[in-house]
Design an enzyme around this catalytic site. Structure first.
Site, PDB file in Angstrom:
ATOM      1  N   LYS A 114      92.293  -1.585  48.197  1.00  0.00           N
ATOM      2  CA  LYS A 114      91.863  -2.188  49.455  1.00  0.00           C
ATOM      3  C   LYS A 114      92.035  -1.088  50.647  1.00  0.00           C
ATOM      4  O   LYS A 114      90.952  -0.988  51.224  1.00  0.00           O
ATOM      5  CB  LYS A 114      92.959  -3.313  49.875  1.00  0.00           C
ATOM      6  CG  LYS A 114      92.524  -3.834  51.320  1.00  0.00           C
ATOM      7  CD  LYS A 114      91.138  -4.358  51.373  1.00  0.00           C
ATOM      8  CE  LYS A 114      90.738  -5.345  52.620  1.00  0.00           C
ATOM      9  NZ  LYS A 114      91.141  -4.841  53.799  1.00  0.00           N
ATOM     10  N   HIS A 123      88.880   0.950  50.105  1.00  0.00           N
ATOM     11  CA  HIS A 123      87.670   0.104  50.655  1.00  0.00           C
ATOM     12  C   HIS A 123      87.731  -0.098  52.046  1.00  0.00           C
ATOM     13  O   HIS A 123      86.629   0.352  52.599  1.00  0.00           O
ATOM     14  CB  HIS A 123      88.075  -1.417  50.239  1.00  0.00           C
ATOM     15  CG  HIS A 123      87.314  -2.309  51.100  1.00  0.00           C
ATOM     16  ND1 HIS A 123      87.601  -2.823  52.314  1.00  0.00           N
ATOM     17  CD2 HIS A 123      86.235  -2.999  50.773  1.00  0.00           C
ATOM     18  CE1 HIS A 123      86.665  -3.596  52.900  1.00  0.00           C
ATOM     19  NE2 HIS A 123      85.916  -3.901  51.749  1.00  0.00           N
TER      20      HIS A 123
HETATM   21  C1  6PG Z   1      88.119  -6.574  55.602  1.00  0.00           C
HETATM   22  C2  6PG Z   1      88.845  -5.226  56.718  1.00  0.00           C
HETATM   23  C3  6PG Z   1      89.879  -5.859  57.440  1.00  0.00           C
HETATM   24  C4  6PG Z   1      90.450  -4.816  58.540  1.00  0.00           C
HETATM   25  C5  6PG Z   1      89.505  -4.993  59.658  1.00  0.00           C
HETATM   26  C6  6PG Z   1      89.726  -3.969  60.918  1.00  0.00           C
HETATM   27  O1  6PG Z   1      88.090  -5.893  54.475  1.00  0.00           O
HETATM   28  O2  6PG Z   1      88.375  -7.475  55.800  1.00  0.00           O
HETATM   29  O3  6PG Z   1      88.833  -4.263  56.138  1.00  0.00           O
HETATM   30  O4  6PG Z   1      90.810  -6.097  56.661  1.00  0.00           O
HETATM   31  O5  6PG Z   1      91.508  -5.292  59.021  1.00  0.00           O
HETATM   32  O6  6PG Z   1      88.015  -4.479  59.486  1.00  0.00           O
HETATM   33  O7  6PG Z   1      90.206  -2.572  60.560  1.00  0.00           O
HETATM   34  P1  6PG Z   1      90.283  -1.711  61.812  1.00  0.00           P
HETATM   35  O8  6PG Z   1      90.891  -2.465  62.979  1.00  0.00           O
HETATM   36  O9  6PG Z   1      91.219  -0.541  61.132  1.00  0.00           O
HETATM   37  O10 6PG Z   1      88.616  -1.296  61.941  1.00  0.00           O
END
Ligand code: 6PG
Length: 482
Positions: free
Chosen positions: A183, A186
């Site tokens: 993850k 990802h």
């Molecule tokens: C997801 C996203 C999520 C993540 C946000 C914010 O897979 O649904 O990766 O988990 O927390 O996109 O990420 P940032 O605040 O670091 O941009």
């Protein structure tokens, strides 16, 4: 009838996952630290469903079928530990705790090991797709105690997103923190994809002087090509979105990017493992640079505003930009998979890269058509060390090369910052160069620090030191690589 699974944490992700589980016929017991939240949920979104509430952890535990499955949808970090500490005395051996937050994988490694000693199984699972994903089908990346997987599998695979062939975007990733590691990668890739799109936007806006409607049309067209993806799709929506005064809302948003840390962890991990994850790391730094807003404003005054005009046929540039974006994206994923490969080898996780691509194919933020091609590449060669060597991706890299170089060179010439697109090209140039100038670097290290070097005309592992000045002596320092 007892509950199939308990969920702790009724913020939006927790609530939506519960509703999703309920839709798939599972009886969910919902708990939140503050009792009012439980009532609000039961009388609000959960009204008329089979979802039941629990006002204490004891009540939650009592209401669950054995082995109990309890999913934490709470803030990563100490909150997870504190719930684990409170739950453990109430649980029986063989019960399962699942952490569905954005946890840093070393924490999951630690929790799996600590709970194993107590006979409790622990799963650390990446869940991607935001609110909508959680409600209607997220991508789920579980890892941890393998004994727990058969009990959790039917629920997770039922609620997850599905590919066009109806395959669940959820499978067992591996032991320990493997799920949270995948993850994390990802999210690093998410940072890269987003940064690449913003670089293309700036090139079109500042370089080609395009309007927002024109840029929206370009992203709509790009979404019909190999670039088809959720992030390209939402970008076209965003560019077309007008504020109340009819002007594009995006231009009223302050240009300082936030970050919660997962991209940074990916970069730190790459440095730790010695993997050249240049594109994602540049994307994290681009966010850091954006946050120096006041300094940037001052510096622009000091150095003067750049003109950044790109001349020539607009349509030709747009197509070149599309190719540069696609090629850079391949490099980003290639680097991300290199990192996973190294971590898998180092930790004995035995990651299945084709499955990872499949899990990301739907539901998650980086979902795209492209991931099917990645899956195909790993089907052909499960041990592929560089995605760009697969014939499909190699073909795209070769075909895009001249357009990619043109865009990179132009951006440098007119002063449009494109750190991720240009670093991707630089990476490929380095990766495809059999002899790099590191020989000179080794000579420098040996010159000033007697760090020794290997020779091309001698077997590897044999180290030499030269007394470069005649004054340094012949004693070498120890040879180790961190
Ligand atoms: C997801 C996203 C999520 C993540 C946000 C914010 O897979 O649904 O990766 O988990 O927390 O996109 O990420 P940032 O605040 O670091 O941009």
């Amino acid at each position: 009838m007892k509950g199939d699974i308990g969920v702790i944490g009724l913020a939006v992700m927790g609530q939506n996952l519960i509703l999703n589980m309920n839709d798939h016929g599972y009886k969910v017991v919902a708990h939140n630290r503050t009792a009012e939240k439980v009532d609000e949920f039961l009388q609000g979104p959960a009204k008329g469903t089979n979802i039941v509430g629990a006002y204490s952890l004891q009540e939650l535990v009592d209401k669950l079928e054995s082995p109990r499955k309890i999913m934490l949808m709470v803030r990563a970090g100490y909150v997870v530990d504190s719930f684990i500490d409170k739950l453990v005395p109430l649980l029986d051996k063989g019960d399962i705790i699942i952490d569905g937050g954005n946890t840093n994988f070393p924490d999951t490694n630690r929790r799996v090991a600590a709970l194993k000693e107590k006979g409790i199984h622990f799963i650390g699972s990446g869940v991607s797709g935001g609110e909508e994903g959680a409600r209607f089908g997220p991508s789920i990346m579980p890892g941890g105690s393998p004994e727990a997987w058969p009990f959790v599998k039917p629920i997770f695979q039922a609620i997850s997103a599905k590919t066009e062939n109806n395959e669940p975007c959820c499978d067992w990733v591996g032991n320990d923190g493997a799920g949270h590691f995948v993850k994390m990668v990802h999210n690093g890739i998410e940072y890269g994809d987003m940064q690449l799109i913003t670089e293309a936007y700036q090139f079109m806006k500042d370089g080609l002087g395009m309007t927002h409607d024109e840029m929206q049309s370009v992203f709509i067209e790009w979404n019909k090509t190999e670039l088809n993806s959720y992030l390209v799709e939402i970008t076209s929506d965003i560019l077309g979105y007008k504020d109340t005064d009819g002007e594009p809302l995006v231009e009223k948003i302050l240009d300082t990017a936030g970050q919660k840390g997962t991209g940074k962890w990916t970069g730190i991990n790459a440095l730790d493992m010695g993997i050249p994850l240049t594109l994602i790391t540049e994307s994290v730094f681009a966010r850091c640079l954006s946050s120096l807003k006041d300094q940037r404003v001052e510096a622009e005054e000091l150095f003067g505003k750049k003109k950044s005009i790109v001349e020539g046929d607009k349509q030709v540039w747009i197509e070149a930009l599309r190719q540069a974006l696609l090629a850079s994206k391949i490099i980003s994923y290639a680097q991300g998979f290199m990192l996973m490969r190294e971590a898998s080898n180092e930790n004995g996780w035995d990651l299945n890269y084709g499955n990872v691509a499949l899990m990301w194919r739907g539901g998650c933020i980086i979902r795209s058509a492209f991931l099917s091609n990645i899956r195909d590449a790993y089907d052909i060669d499960p041990e592929l060390s560089f995605l760009g060597s697969d014939s499909y991706f190699k073909g795209i890299l070769e075909n895009s090369m001249s357009a990619w170089r043109k865009v990179a060179a132009k951006s440098m010439e007119v002063g449009i910052p494109m750190p991720s697109m240009t670093s991707a090209l630089t990476f490929l140039d380095g990766y495809t160069t059999a002899r790099l100038p590191a020989n000179l670097l080794q000579a420098q290290r040996d010159y000033f620090g007697a760090h020794t070097y290997e020779r091309v005309d001698k077997p590897k592992g044999e180290f030499f030191h030269t007394n470069w000045t005649g004054k340094g002596g012949d004693v070498s320092s120890t040879t180790y690589n961190s």
